[in-house]
Design an enzyme around this catalytic site. Structure first.
Site, PDB file in Angstrom:
ATOM      1  N   HIS A  46       0.808  -1.224   0.000  1.00  0.00           N
ATOM      2  CA  HIS A  46       0.000   0.000   0.000  1.00  0.00           C
ATOM      3  C   HIS A  46       0.838   1.269   0.000  1.00  0.00           C
ATOM      4  O   HIS A  46       0.293   2.368  -0.166  1.00  0.00           O
ATOM      5  CB  HIS A  46      -0.943   0.010   1.204  1.00  0.00           C
ATOM      6  CG  HIS A  46      -2.009  -1.042   1.136  1.00  0.00           C
ATOM      7  ND1 HIS A  46      -2.858  -1.169   0.062  1.00  0.00           N
ATOM      8  CD2 HIS A  46      -2.362  -2.027   2.007  1.00  0.00           C
ATOM      9  CE1 HIS A  46      -3.693  -2.177   0.266  1.00  0.00           C
ATOM     10  NE2 HIS A  46      -3.408  -2.720   1.439  1.00  0.00           N
ATOM     11  N   ARG A  71       7.157  -5.401   3.355  1.00  0.00           N
ATOM     12  CA  ARG A  71       5.861  -6.023   3.073  1.00  0.00           C
ATOM     13  C   ARG A  71       5.722  -6.119   1.566  1.00  0.00           C
ATOM     14  O   ARG A  71       5.729  -5.110   0.870  1.00  0.00           O
ATOM     15  CB  ARG A  71       4.688  -5.242   3.664  1.00  0.00           C
ATOM     16  CG  ARG A  71       3.362  -5.907   3.262  1.00  0.00           C
ATOM     17  CD  ARG A  71       2.166  -5.462   4.061  1.00  0.00           C
ATOM     18  NE  ARG A  71       1.741  -4.108   3.762  1.00  0.00           N
ATOM     19  CZ  ARG A  71       0.619  -3.551   4.259  1.00  0.00           C
ATOM     20  NH1 ARG A  71      -0.160  -4.254   5.065  1.00  0.00           N
ATOM     21  NH2 ARG A  71       0.303  -2.314   3.967  1.00  0.00           N
TER      22      ARG A  71
END
Length: 260
Positions: A46, A71
């Protein structure tokens, strides 16, 4: 091989706190890494970062003893292998909903015979040392995200995955799958109960539980609950919050604890 600070903290019975990087900047990464976090996580899911942004960010983090985590955008062995070869010491994988998905993720992080990761630690051998291949399987942290009602139902099987070090709760997606609004620090009864359940089951299984927190108060609760890896906001959110609070005060000429 350079030691993994987060694993050392866990081995001593402690909790690790990670900074979170959503801004694609080696300067932001360097600044955050110097603030005393145990780890700093580059967010390729994100965050506004991609692989080309990530590499200099990991180089900036490596000027400190802060552990570099990433991530990844999805449970894809191609990108998992690339972030590890770039020097990530921990991989956080989103949307792991079944034991089969957890096993695929872990195997993508581990060299044979524990997995199927291809050998070619380009920058990792510079960061970690020439003996990287020998010790990578025991040093790199594998962390599967538990962020759906389905994953909670399958949690006990997921936690049986060989060589899975930790799980990480994504509070927004978890809340959404329970029919609630997204956001940090959910207190919806069913969601909060699931978060408690995850911590308890992790303790039983000997797997480290982690969660992303949006406030100090919620972090205190999670620590008491047994969470031992906590992310606190992000560089993006911290910048956003301090400006939204201090700019109106600056315009009004009012003095508060938030304004120098």
């Amino acid at each position: 091989m350079r030691r993994n600070k987060v694993k050392d903290i866990w081995a001593a019975g402690g909790e690790a706190i990670t900074g979170w990087l959503g801004i694609p900047s080696s300067i932001s990464a360097e600044l955050m890494a110097q603030q005393g976090w145990d780890a700093v996580t580059v967010d390729l899911q994100h965050g506004a970062t991609d692989y080309v942004d990530m590499v200099p960010m990991l180089q900036a983090i490596s000027t400190t003893d802060t552990a570099p985590f990433v991530r990844v955008p999805w449970n894809d062995p191609a990108i998992i292998g690339k972030v590890l070869d770039a020097g990530a010491y921990g991989v956080i994988c989103p949307m792991v909903n079944t034991a089969e998905e957890a096993d695929a993720f872990v195997r993508a992080c581990r060299y044979f015979p524990l997995g199927g990761r291809s050998v070619g630690p380009l920058r990792a051998s510079l960061y970690a040392g020439s003996d990287y291949f020998k010790h990578a399987n025991e040093t790199v942290v594998t962390m599967a995200m538990i962020e759906s009602e389905q994953a909670v139902k399958n949690l006990e099987d997921i936690l049986k995955t060989p060589n899975l070090d930790a799980v990480f709760v994504g509070p927004s997606d978890l809340a959404v799958t329970f029919g609630e609004a997204p956001g940090f620090d959910p207190r919806y009864p069913a969601v909060y109960e699931a978060i408690e359940y995850i911590a308890a089951k992790c303790k039983e299984a000997g797997v480290i539980p982690g969660i992303h927190c949006g406030s100090v108060a919620y972090g205190v609760e999670m620590r008491r609950m047994g969470y031992r890896f906590m992310a606190y906001l992000s560089d993006f959110r911290m910048l956003q919050q301090i400006v939204s609070r201090s700019l109106p005060a600056f315009r009004a000429g009012t003095v508060s604890d938030l304004t120098p």
